[in-house]
Write an enzyme that holds these catalytic residues in place. Structure first.
Site, PDB file in Angstrom:
ATOM      1  N   LYS A  23       1.276  -1.104  -0.201  1.00  0.00           N
ATOM      2  CA  LYS A  23       0.043  -0.149   0.459  1.00  0.00           C
ATOM      3  C   LYS A  23       0.908   1.594   0.130  1.00  0.00           C
ATOM      4  CE  LYS A  23      -1.750   2.036   4.054  1.00  0.00           C
ATOM      5  NZ  LYS A  23      -1.404   3.260   4.466  1.00  0.00           N
ATOM      6  N   ASN A  24       1.715   1.274   0.618  1.00  0.00           N
ATOM      7  CA  ASN A  24       2.531   2.033   1.001  1.00  0.00           C
ATOM      8  C   ASN A  24       3.658   2.741  -0.329  1.00  0.00           C
ATOM      9  OD1 ASN A  24       1.005   3.059   3.408  1.00  0.00           O
ATOM     10  ND2 ASN A  24       2.707   2.029   4.785  1.00  0.00           N
ATOM     11  N   ARG A  92      -4.928  11.183   4.368  1.00  0.00           N
ATOM     12  CA  ARG A  92      -3.494  11.523   4.621  1.00  0.00           C
ATOM     13  C   ARG A  92      -3.111  11.576   3.383  1.00  0.00           C
ATOM     14  NH1 ARG A  92       1.263  11.847   5.912  1.00  0.00           N
ATOM     15  NH2 ARG A  92       1.656  13.846   7.101  1.00  0.00           N
ATOM     16  N   CYS A 116      -4.935  12.158  12.935  1.00  0.00           N
ATOM     17  CA  CYS A 116      -6.039  10.870  12.927  1.00  0.00           C
ATOM     18  C   CYS A 116      -5.108  10.671  14.311  1.00  0.00           C
ATOM     19  CB  CYS A 116      -4.668   9.812  11.963  1.00  0.00           C
ATOM     20  SG  CYS A 116      -3.148   9.868  11.590  1.00  0.00           S
ATOM     21  N   ARG A 121       0.061  14.971  12.133  1.00  0.00           N
ATOM     22  CA  ARG A 121      -0.040  14.508  11.286  1.00  0.00           C
ATOM     23  C   ARG A 121       1.187  15.835  10.582  1.00  0.00           C
ATOM     24  NH1 ARG A 121      -0.544   9.128   9.948  1.00  0.00           N
ATOM     25  NH2 ARG A 121       0.490   9.527   8.867  1.00  0.00           N
ATOM     26  N   PRO A 122       1.907  16.777  11.343  1.00  0.00           N
ATOM     27  CA  PRO A 122       2.211  17.705  10.776  1.00  0.00           C
ATOM     28  C   PRO A 122       2.806  17.354   9.039  1.00  0.00           C
ATOM     29  CG  PRO A 122       3.559  17.275  11.651  1.00  0.00           C
ATOM     30  CD  PRO A 122       2.449  16.411  12.382  1.00  0.00           C
ATOM     31  N   LEU A 125       7.996  19.995   6.875  1.00  0.00           N
ATOM     32  CA  LEU A 125       8.613  19.766   6.552  1.00  0.00           C
ATOM     33  C   LEU A 125       8.560  19.280   4.429  1.00  0.00           C
ATOM     34  CD1 LEU A 125       9.789  17.013   8.278  1.00  0.00           C
ATOM     35  CD2 LEU A 125      10.844  18.995   8.401  1.00  0.00           C
ATOM     36  N   ASP A 309       5.214   1.030  12.330  1.00  0.00           N
ATOM     37  CA  ASP A 309       3.648   0.809  12.050  1.00  0.00           C
ATOM     38  C   ASP A 309       3.596  -1.039  12.327  1.00  0.00           C
ATOM     39  OD1 ASP A 309       4.094   1.946   8.301  1.00  0.00           O
ATOM     40  OD2 ASP A 309       3.695   2.962  10.631  1.00  0.00           O
ATOM     41  N   ILE A 331       8.567   6.974  16.541  1.00  0.00           N
ATOM     42  CA  ILE A 331       7.514   7.946  15.600  1.00  0.00           C
ATOM     43  C   ILE A 331       6.661   9.016  15.765  1.00  0.00           C
ATOM     44  CG2 ILE A 331       6.469   7.563  13.535  1.00  0.00           C
ATOM     45  CD1 ILE A 331      10.402   7.680  13.716  1.00  0.00           C
ATOM     46  N   ARG A 401      -8.292  -0.350   4.834  1.00  0.00           N
ATOM     47  CA  ARG A 401      -7.791   0.519   4.260  1.00  0.00           C
ATOM     48  C   ARG A 401      -6.278   0.589   3.804  1.00  0.00           C
ATOM     49  NH1 ARG A 401      -7.991   6.544   7.001  1.00  0.00           N
ATOM     50  NH2 ARG A 401      -6.279   6.895   4.909  1.00  0.00           N
TER      51      ARG A 401
HETATM   52  C1  EPZ Z   1       4.978   7.376   6.379  1.00  0.00           C
HETATM   53  O1  EPZ Z   1       4.234   8.292   6.469  1.00  0.00           O
HETATM   54  C2  EPZ Z   1       2.903   5.928   6.408  1.00  0.00           C
HETATM   55  N1  EPZ Z   1       2.433   6.087   5.629  1.00  0.00           N
HETATM   56  C3  EPZ Z   1       3.159   5.501   7.779  1.00  0.00           C
HETATM   57  O2  EPZ Z   1       2.513   4.322   7.828  1.00  0.00           O
HETATM   58  C4  EPZ Z   1       4.231   5.456   8.790  1.00  0.00           C
HETATM   59  O3  EPZ Z   1       3.767   4.963  10.009  1.00  0.00           O
HETATM   60  C5  EPZ Z   1       5.092   6.292   8.674  1.00  0.00           C
HETATM   61  O4  EPZ Z   1       5.465   6.712   6.972  1.00  0.00           O
HETATM   62  C6  EPZ Z   1       5.974   6.569   9.645  1.00  0.00           C
HETATM   63  O5  EPZ Z   1       7.445   5.187   8.769  1.00  0.00           O
HETATM   64  C7  EPZ Z   1       2.273   5.885   4.132  1.00  0.00           C
HETATM   65  O6  EPZ Z   1       3.395   5.814   3.194  1.00  0.00           O
HETATM   66  C8  EPZ Z   1       1.259   6.275   3.055  1.00  0.00           C
HETATM   67  P1  EPZ Z   1       6.467  10.460   8.175  1.00  0.00           P
HETATM   68  P2  EPZ Z   1       4.378   9.192   6.791  1.00  0.00           P
HETATM   69  O7  EPZ Z   1       6.301  11.889   7.500  1.00  0.00           O
HETATM   70  O8  EPZ Z   1       5.528   9.848   5.566  1.00  0.00           O
HETATM   71  C9  EPZ Z   1       6.227  13.732  12.270  1.00  0.00           C
HETATM   72  C10 EPZ Z   1       0.496   3.297   8.117  1.00  0.00           C
HETATM   73  O9  EPZ Z   1      -0.128   2.332   9.174  1.00  0.00           O
HETATM   74  N2  EPZ Z   1       6.725  14.678  10.104  1.00  0.00           N
HETATM   75  O10 EPZ Z   1       7.179   9.535   7.320  1.00  0.00           O
HETATM   76  O11 EPZ Z   1       2.614  10.486   6.303  1.00  0.00           O
HETATM   77  C11 EPZ Z   1       5.613  12.851  11.827  1.00  0.00           C
HETATM   78  O12 EPZ Z   1       4.404  13.668  12.993  1.00  0.00           O
HETATM   79  C12 EPZ Z   1       0.905   4.277   8.136  1.00  0.00           C
HETATM   80  O13 EPZ Z   1       0.100   2.363   6.708  1.00  0.00           O
HETATM   81  C13 EPZ Z   1       6.565  16.064  11.089  1.00  0.00           C
HETATM   82  O14 EPZ Z   1       6.787  16.514  12.029  1.00  0.00           O
HETATM   83  O15 EPZ Z   1       5.194   9.606   8.122  1.00  0.00           O
HETATM   84  C14 EPZ Z   1       6.130  11.915  12.212  1.00  0.00           C
HETATM   85  O16 EPZ Z   1       5.947  12.375  13.489  1.00  0.00           O
HETATM   86  C15 EPZ Z   1       0.577   5.402   9.418  1.00  0.00           C
HETATM   87  N3  EPZ Z   1       6.616  17.188   9.861  1.00  0.00           N
HETATM   88  C16 EPZ Z   1       7.510  11.108  11.508  1.00  0.00           C
HETATM   89  O17 EPZ Z   1       7.763  12.281  10.678  1.00  0.00           O
HETATM   90  C17 EPZ Z   1       6.778  16.307   8.733  1.00  0.00           C
HETATM   91  O18 EPZ Z   1       6.632  17.743   7.732  1.00  0.00           O
HETATM   92  C18 EPZ Z   1       7.228  10.593  10.896  1.00  0.00           C
HETATM   93  O19 EPZ Z   1       6.657  11.164   9.409  1.00  0.00           O
HETATM   94  C19 EPZ Z   1       6.143  15.162   8.328  1.00  0.00           C
HETATM   95  C20 EPZ Z   1       6.177  14.498   9.194  1.00  0.00           C
END
Ligand code: EPZ
Length: 422
Positions: A23-24, A92, A116, A121-122, A125, A309, A331, A401
Site C-alpha cells: 500500500k505504502n 492523509r 488522526c 500529522r504535520p 517539512l 507500523d 515516531i 484501508r
Molecule cells: C508514512 O507516513 C507511512 N504512510 C505511515 O504508515 C508510517 O507510519 C510513516 O511513514 C512512518 O514510517 C505512507 O507511506 C502512506 P512521516 P508519513 O512523514 O510519510 C513527523 C500505515 O499504517 N513529520 O515519515 O506521513 C511525523 O509527525 C501508515 O500504513 C513532521 O514532523 O510519515 C512523524 O512523527 C501510518 N513533519 C514522523 O515525522 C512533516 O512535515 C514520521 O512521519 C512530516 C512528518
C-alpha cells in the site's frame, strides 16, 4: 458498516499466506503517474480503500484510470491542479500529490490532511522543501495553495525533522525535483524500501535519481518524463503482521509467501527474540511457533529500525509471551490506541508516555472492541485469535484501508472469523 467476529482458541493456523503489493509503495507511485502525459502501468496495486481513494483522486483530476485486477493503467494527459476535498481529507497520504502537481503544472491545491488517532500529522517539512525549490506556499481555509512563480530550482535541502526523516516528505521532494532545473540533494532523506521503489519507478520514467535508500538522495532535473511500467514491492507491514500471526497462533508453523525478507530484518529479530523460529528461503518466510515464548524490548525508528507500523501487532504477541516487555514508539509517541482495547481482553499493559510496558503471559478473553488506527485494528484481530470466546471488532473500514482481505487470508490458513454487516 461491517464488523469482524473472531472466534479464538488454541493455536491452529497452518499452510501458506500470500502477501499483496505494498500500500505504502502504491500510493506515491500512483501519484507519480501525474508527472507524465504518457500511459503508465502499475502492477500489484492492492485492493485496499486507500489505493482506491488514490485512483478516485487521479480520475477526478482528469487522468484516465483503469484497474484490471491488481494492474492499474493511468494516462494523465490533461489534469487539473485542484484535488477533490471530499476524498483528500479522508486519506492523509494524498499529500503526496503536491510534488507531482507542482512539478507538472507549476501549481497545486491540496487540502490539509486531518489529524488522526496515531497523533499529529504535520506537513511542515513537505512545505519547507517545496519552498526551498522556489514554490510559493500558502495555507488558507484548510487548503495548501502552491504556486511556482518561475521554475523550480534544485538545491541542497535538509529534510530532518524532530522525529527523524519523513517518508512522504522525501517522496514529495523527490518527485518535485525530477523536473526542477539543476540538481537537488536531499539530506536526511527517509530510507524506507517504499522510497527506493518510488525512485526505481521515477528512474524508469526517465528521471535521474541516485542514492535512494540512503540518507542522501541526489536528483538531477530533466525536462520531461515518459510513461513506464512497474510492479510494486511486497507489503512488508502486511507480511510482518502475518509473521506475528504465525508466532501467536500457528499450530506448528506457517509460511508467508511473496515477501522481501530483507525488508523485515528488524521485525524478524524481535520474533526470534521472543522465542520463535524464523526460516527464510527466497521469497518465503516460515515461522515456527514454540512454547518458550518470552518478552522482548522494542523501540521504533526510521527504517531500517523497527517500524512504527508494526508496534501494535508485535505488542499483541508480547501480551501472550512470558515476561516483561517494553515497546517505545519514537515516531508516533501517541500511537497506543490498541492498549485500552487489549486491556479489555485481559492484557496486562501500562502506558507511560511513548512507552508501553507489557507483563505477560496474559490469558485473553474475547470482547467487543473498537478498531481505530489501521495497525491497531490488525493487532486486535491477532489477539482475538488467541482469546477465549468471541471478539467483535467494530469499524472494520479501518482495517480495509490497508489490508487486502485480511480475514479471507487468515481463514485460508484455519482462522475462525466472520465478517458481518451491522
Ligand atoms: C508514512 O507516513 C507511512 N504512510 C505511515 O504508515 C508510517 O507510519 C510513516 O511513514 C512512518 O514510517 C505512507 O507511506 C502512506 P512521516 P508519513 O512523514 O510519510 C513527523 C500505515 O499504517 N513529520 O515519515 O506521513 C511525523 O509527525 C501508515 O500504513 C513532521 O514532523 O510519515 C512523524 O512523527 C501510518 N513533519 C514522523 O515525522 C512533516 O512535515 C514520521 O512521519 C512530516 C512528518
Amino acid at each position: 458498516m461491517e464488523k469482524l467476529i473472531v472466534t479464538g482458541g488454541p493455536p491452529s493456523l497452518k499452510g501458506t499466506i500470500n502477501v499483496s503489493g505494498s500500500k505504502n509503495s502504491s500510493l506515491p507511485i500512483l501519484a507519480a503517474t501525474l508527472l507524465t502525459k504518457d500511459q503508465c502501468v502499475i502492477r500489484r496495486v492492492p485492493d485496499v480503500s486507500d489505493a482506491n481513494y488514490m485512483l478516485q483522486i487521479l480520475s477526478q483530476l482528469g487522468a484516465d484510470v483503469e484497474r484490471a485486477s491488481g494492474n492499474v493503467i493511468v494516462s494523465a494527459e490533461k489534469i487539473s491542479h485542484q484535488t477533490p476535498y471530499d476524498i483528500v481529507r479522508k486519506m492523509r497520504a494524498s499529500v503526496c500529490m503536491m510534488g507531482p502537481l507542482v512539478a507538472r503544472l507549476g501549481k497545486a491545491e491540496v487540502s490539509l490532511p486531518g489529524g488522526c488517532v496515531i497523533g499529529d500529522r504535520p506537513i511542515d517539512l513537505h512545505l519547507h522543501a517545496l519552498k526551498e525549490l522556489g514554490a510559493k506556499v500558502d495555507v488558507t481555509g484548510g487548503y495548501v495553495i502552491i504556486d511556482v512563480p518561475k521554475d523550480l530550482e534544485g538545491k541542497e535541502i535538509n529534510l530532518r525533522g524532530k522525529f527523524g526523516s519523513t517518508v512522504l516528505g522525501t517522496d514529495n521532494l523527490m518527485m518535485a525535483a525530477t523536473l526542477a532545473k539543476g540538481t537537488t540533494i536531499i539530506e536526511g532523506a527517509a530510507a524506507e524500501p517504499e522510497v527506493i521503489d518510488l525512485a526505481d519507478f521515477l528512474n524508469k520514467m526517465g528521471a535521474k535519481i541516485t542514492g535512494a535508500g540512503t540518507r542522501r538522495i541526489e536528483i538531477e532535473g530533466v525536462s520531461e518524463l515518459h510513461g513506464a511500467e512497474h510492479t510494486v514491492i511486497p507489503d512488508r507491514i502486511e507480511a510482518g503482521t502475518f509473521l506475528v500471526a504465525a508466532a501467536m497462533a500457528a499450530e506448528k508453523s506457517l509460511n508467508i509467501n511473496r515477501v522481501r525478507a530483507d525488508h523485515l530484518k528488524a521485525v524478524i529479530e524481535v520474533i526470534e527474540a521472543s522465542g520463535h523460529v524464523v526460516t527464510v528461503s527466497g521469497e518465503s518466510i516460515e515461522v515456527t511457533r514454540t512454547n518458550n515464548s518470552r518478552g522482548a524490548k522494542i523501540q521504533t525508528g526510521p527504517y531500517p529500525e523497527f517500524p512504527t507500523d508494526m508496534q501494535a501487532q508485535m505488542t499483541a504477541l508480547l501480551v501472550i509471551s512470558d515476561g516483561i516487555s517494553t515497546v517505545v514508539d519514537t515516531i508516533f509517541p501517541e500511537r497506543f490506541m490498541h492498549l485500552p482495547e487489549l486491556q479489555r481482553m485481559g492484557a496486562v499493559v501500562e502506558r507511560q508516555g511513548n512507552t508501553a510496558i507489557v507483563e505477560g503471559p496474559a490469558s485473553l478473553t474475547g470482547a467487543p472492541v473498537m478498531a481505530s488506527d489501521l495497525r491497531a485494528s490488525a493487532a486486535l484481530v491477532l489477539a482475538g485469535m488467541r482469546a477465549k470466546g468471541e471478539t467483535e471488532i467494530n469499524r472494520l473500514y479501518h482495517i480495509d484501508r490497508g489490508y487486502e482481505h485480511i480475514d479471507e487470508k487468515l481463514i485460508g490458513v484455519g482462522a475462525r472469523m466472520e465478517r458481518k454487516r451491522v
